[in-house]
Write a protein that holds these residues in place. Structure first.
Motif, PDB file in Angstrom:
ATOM      1  N   ARG A  39       0.728  -1.207  -0.134  1.00  0.00           N
ATOM      2  CA  ARG A  39      -0.042   0.068  -0.113  1.00  0.00           C
ATOM      3  C   ARG A  39       0.789   1.254  -0.023  1.00  0.00           C
ATOM      4  O   ARG A  39       0.519   2.368  -0.710  1.00  0.00           O
ATOM      5  CB  ARG A  39      -0.991  -0.058   1.203  1.00  0.00           C
ATOM      6  CG  ARG A  39      -1.994   1.234   1.234  1.00  0.00           C
ATOM      7  CD  ARG A  39      -3.053   1.048   2.410  1.00  0.00           C
ATOM      8  NE  ARG A  39      -2.551   0.953   3.592  1.00  0.00           N
ATOM      9  CZ  ARG A  39      -2.124  -0.187   4.424  1.00  0.00           C
ATOM     10  NH1 ARG A  39      -2.814  -1.231   3.876  1.00  0.00           N
ATOM     11  NH2 ARG A  39      -1.729  -0.241   5.643  1.00  0.00           N
TER      12      ARG A  39
ATOM     13  N   GLY B 218       1.736   2.583  -5.210  1.00  0.00           N
ATOM     14  CA  GLY B 218       1.203   3.810  -5.857  1.00  0.00           C
ATOM     15  C   GLY B 218       2.250   4.641  -6.450  1.00  0.00           C
ATOM     16  O   GLY B 218       2.044   5.296  -7.402  1.00  0.00           O
TER      17      GLY B 218
ATOM     18  N   THR C 278       3.170   5.509 -10.342  1.00  0.00           N
ATOM     19  CA  THR C 278       2.886   6.974 -10.683  1.00  0.00           C
ATOM     20  C   THR C 278       4.210   7.170 -11.438  1.00  0.00           C
ATOM     21  O   THR C 278       4.130   7.910 -12.537  1.00  0.00           O
ATOM     22  CB  THR C 278       2.777   8.004  -9.596  1.00  0.00           C
ATOM     23  OG1 THR C 278       1.635   7.646  -8.881  1.00  0.00           O
ATOM     24  CG2 THR C 278       2.874   9.258  -9.960  1.00  0.00           C
TER      25      THR C 278
END
Length: 415
Positions: A351, A355, A359
């Motif tokens: 988690r 991300g 990105t």
């Protein structure tokens, strides 16, 4: 536990497969916190530290952000690196060869002493190997090739080609973009060929680099001149030229003089003449992202989890942030009396890291596609965009934060 004791052990708290920069950093982070670690590598032996960072620079370098620097300082290895070769850069220039678009920023504008440091990979790795030799909780095994991976009631068991079996609640794959351990675990990867190869070499330029990292976007791909200072001479640069496979094949076959002329011309002679001082290599560029960062008892870090186009020099920094976060999660679980291989540890690590990594991969792919196009409308748009970014302070500040690693906060356990 001494290094010799480690050779006799078969059970550890963590087994790390891959003793490159990322795997060695994780071993040091955990080892200095008292975690028993087995660090396995297929290499026959460690680097010859006395020769590292001396004489001609190695071809493979990394652009370390200030956040990565703080991590290495926390491990006590940065001062060792400084005794060898660490080149700070205080300015960055990026421009388009097919127009007037250009963006430039400085460390002062970013609010940091330096935007980053260009460091030979061997210097980073040798410093980590020296640190690992000081940690009695870490057993480093060279010539260790993994042949199998099994799940047990207590976690995972790693099978080596020599017949040895090692077990731990947590096994970490830090074994690179082609990760054999990831393959053994059956973890799928989303991959696509960027259509580029990176030509890497080392050069000496007519004019000093002035502590500026420079990159020009050419029709065939970006060309970077990364500053290096060798024995006080600040006219060295590490070259990363991302281009098409046919052009890469042509460039590496050129004589040093011809390659130097080609580099100077492509770089608009911004540093004058260019002398090639090492051989040139062409490295295929494939962008990958694992569909999951692991399974209960198994975690992927660094290039085993994600490999990125070298456009922004962020690959090793992403990997170092991976292991900083993973180390914090492992130490938190250990302190709470939890199994460090529990799926909740993996979930929190995933988690916190997936991300940011996704990105960056998407951002670099977008840049590659935008600057790789020769469509007149896109050429105009990107030139206007670069010029606009140089004028728009908020956007420029965002790019500076990205370049210096400020999007990644160093975990408290690693400060």
């Amino acid at each position: 536990m001494t290094q010799a004791d480690g050779e006799a052990r078969t059970h550890f708290e963590v087994i790390i497969v891959g003793a490159g920069m990322v795997g060695a950093t994780l071993a040091a982070l955990l080892g200095q916190a008292g975690v028993s670690v087995a660090l396995l590598d297929a290499r026959a032996e460690p680097l010859a530290a006395e020769a590292v960072g001396r004489g001609r620079p190695a071809m493979r370098v990394s652009a370390l952000t200030p956040v990565s620097q703080r991590l290495l300082q926390g491990l006590g290895v940065w001062s060792w690196m400084q005794t060898r070769r660490v080149t700070p850069y205080h300015h960055m220039q990026v421009w388009d060869s097919e127009g007037s678009g250009e963006v430039a920023f400085t460390a002062e504008q970013a609010g940091v002493p330096e935007l980053g440091h260009i460091v030979e990979n061997d210097v980073i790795l040798a410093s980590l190997e020296a640190r690992l030799n000081e940690l009695s909780t870490v057993a480093v095994r060279y010539g260790a090739r993994v042949s199998g991976l099994e799940t047990t009631s207590a976690g995972r068991e790693v099978l080596l080609e020599d017949g040895q079996r090692l077990s731990a609640p947590l096994v970490v794959a830090a074994d690179g973009a082609q990760s054999p351990l990831r393959t053994l675990a059956g973890i799928e990867v989303s991959a696509h060929d960027t259509g580029h190869m990176a030509v890497v070499t080392t050069v000496r330029t007519e004019r000093a680099h002035g502590s500026v990292a420079r990159q020009v976007f050419l029709p065939t791909g970006p060309l970077a001149f990364l500053p290096l200072t060798v024995d006080g001479d600040d006219r060295y640069c590490s070259i990363v030229w991302s281009t098409s496979p046919p052009e890469a094949a042509r460039l590496v076959e050129l004589t040093p003089d011809a390659l130097g002329h080609a580099l100077a011309a492509a770089f608009e002679s911004r540093l004058g003449g260019v002398e090639v001082v090492d051989r040139a290599l062409a490295v295929p560029l494939t962008q990958r992202h694992a569909k999951t960062y692991g399974q209960p008892g198994l975690v992927l870090v660094g290039d085993a989890a994600h490999s990125i186009h070298p456009l922004a020099g962020q690959g090793v920094n992403l990997g170092l942030m991976d292991v900083a976060v993973l180390a914090e999660e492992v130490l938190t679980a250990r302190r709470r009396g939890m199994s460090i291989g529990h799926e909740s540890v993996l979930a929190r690590y995933t988690r916190r890291r997936r991300g940011d990594n996704a990105t960056m991969l998407a951002l670099m792919d977008g840049f590659r596609l935008l600057f790789g196009s020769r469509h007149p409308a896109l050429t105009l748009a990107r030139n206007l965009g670069l010029s606009g970014v140089d004028r728009l302070v908020p956007v420029k500040r965002l790019l500076m934060r990205q370049a210096t690693g400020h999007r990644g906060r160093l975990p408290a356990a690693c400060r």
